[in-house]
Each structure stands twice: as structure tokens, then as C-alpha cells.
Write a protein that holds these residues in place. Sequence first.
Motif: not given
Length: 415
Positions: A142, A155, A233, A235
Motif C-alpha cells: 500500500l 483488495d 496489507f 505500508r
Amino acid sequence: MREIVWYRVTDGGTIKQKIFTFDAMFSTNYSHMENYRKREDLVYQSTVRLPEVRISDNGPYECHVGIYDRATREKVVLASGNIFLNVMAPPTSIEVVAADMPAPFSRYQAQNFTLVCIVSGGKPAPMVYFKRDGEPIQAVPLSEPPVASSGPLQDSRPFRSLLHRDLDDTKMQRSLSLLDAENRGGRPYTERPARSLTPDPSILFQPTTENVPETVVSREFPRWVHSNEPIYFLRHSHAPSSDGTVEVRALLTWTLNPQIDNEALFSCEVKHPALSMPMQAEVTLVAPKGPKIMMTPSRARVGDTVRILVHGFQNEVFPEPMFTWTRVGSRLLDGSTEFDGKELVLERVPAELNGSMYRCTAQNPLGSTDTHTRLIVFENPNIARGTEDSNGSASGPPGIRLTLVLALTVVLELT
């Protein structure tokens, strides 16, 4: 040849700091900085050796070669060269924390959960990744944080819905038994008869055989399950520091499922060219279980200040739990319905609180547990019986009470 001079270039080339000089005419070495003089190991013509290099040594350096013109008797620069010293540094610290904690537990709705791995002191920026139970996590990268923090994440793949299970007869009976247990003083799943919370004058000022304090523990579990494996996810964010190092934060987010995530081991690993082997930090997701309650003083008297504190659990709890105190069947001493915090303080307890049951709810996103403890209040010899007010203090001066007793005696004799 006249001399060879080394410069440290700073502030984008505006400042040139002379660090070493080799005087060819007299074959002598000079150091122009105390910091570099201590670390000087070898200066041989145009060669400079810097031992124990630090991040502060990172940057450009220049070497100037000068000659002496006998005709003008002046020093002139014949040539110069430059080089950039790029100093690597391994990360100095690594830590895994839970984002947005403490947070409550939801029995009927899934919620997102985020682990944050913080790696500091590395140059260049290290590579950070997560593992679950020793296996690398294949996460969806992400660039921006998830928009919704409460609903399940998804997603481009088909949405993985949650299976909501309605309460069947067994679960309904259990819920009713829990509710009935609260009305009976917080004793779930027992056959002991219900006991009134009204203070009994016979035990108010008499020793009791009951354990003080008495604690009862119950737990709640989620009413839903996932249909498939969770989607992770990932990031990354980078924050440069003034010393040239970088702080890297890796955020792993997924829809939490306490039924499979409880007691799951998550590790954050770091790879860096200055490390011979990866750095690692790990945490185990655990719901709170068996809070240990401590009451001081252990033998409370009327007018005392009583402190009820959660000072541990039967297990290590992660993430950090939140604590909520309530009084079963009534309000707290200050009139509020609940109190948030690890310690509940009851100022100047009155006799009316004898036998009161207090509930502490400890919860994190993985689960919730309730612990009940009963307050037993004993006589205070410094306060006459029946003279304390609702705050546990005497209601009036001794002289007034004596006058009332004498007046009553006179009336009886005349009759």
C-alpha cells in the motif's frame, strides 16, 4: 613539492575544513583539529587513513597538492582531487508496537488491526518485512493507509465476507446465565445460592471467614469467524534524521480474527548491508486472561481510602489492554457509572459499601475478561457506630450526641 593538504568539505561546499597537512620541505605532519588528531593513525604523502569511521565522517573530501615557486617564493596549488566517503550504519533499534492502542474488544463485529515495526539508526534505509509463526507474510503493498479503520479490509480479489452466527439455544442459555450471574454478584456457572449485596450488620463489625478480597473471573469470546485466510496489507514510511540515518516504519494491517490470531507469533525482520544477519523483534498476540487484583488495605475500615489495582495477568498480554471499573448493581462512590484506568480509588469508604461487588473489565482487540472482587468493610474504633455519614465521617461533635442521650433519659424518668 611544498605540501599535501586534506580538507573535509561541509555545507554543500561552502566550508572547507583542513584536517591533515604533509609538509614536504620539512617532512613533518600537522593535525588541525583536535577531533582528528586523536584519531590520526597514518598520514603518508597523499594517503589518509581514518580509523573507526562514524556517520559524521560521511561526505566529500578534497586533497590539494601544492608546490613552492622559488622565483616568487610563494606557495601555489598544482592540482586537487576530491572523493565522497559514503558511510553505512546498521540499524540501532527495532521495536514492534500495536497502532491505536488500547482499544476495546468487539464480540460481534470484525475490526482491523495494525502492527507497526519501527527501525531506527540505519543508513541507508533497511528492508523491513513481517513473518507469522516463522513464515514470511505475503502482503499487498500500500502507498496510502487504509481508508476505513473499522470495517474489514479488502483488495482487488473477491471480497472475503465474515460468517455471522446467530445465537442458538445453547448460546442463549449461556448469555442468560451470564446475566443472571451478574445479578447474583458475578458468579457465573456456579450452583451456589444467590447472596444479597445488602450489608449484613452481623458481619459489618465482626471478623469474617470469607476470603478478602474475593475474586471471580469470567471470559467472553467472539461470536463470528472468517471464511478464509486473512489478507495482509503492508505500508512503509521513511523519516530521514539529521545525522543522515533513516527511521523506517512498516505497518502491517489485516482484519483481526481473535479465534485464530490469539497466541499467533508475529516477527519483524530487518535486512541491511551493514548487518551480517537480520535483526528481529517479535510479539505474540494474546488476549487478557486472569487479571490479578490487589486491594489495599487488605482489611478496610470505615473511613479508609481503598485502592483496587490490577497488577498483573496469568499471561503476557499484547497489545496493551484497557481497564474499566463498575460497581455491580449500583453506581461508583463518586456517582459515576464506570471508571477507566488500572486503579480504582475509593475515598473514605462508608459502611454502606460493605459487601459491594466491583467488576474490572480488561480487554484488547483479541478478547475481554471480567474480574469481580468484593469489598468488606470493618469497624473503625475511631468512629462511633452509626455516626458516620455517607462519606464515612462522623456526623456531628461528641458534645451534641451526649446532650441528646441525657435529655432522653430525663423524659423516661418523669414518665
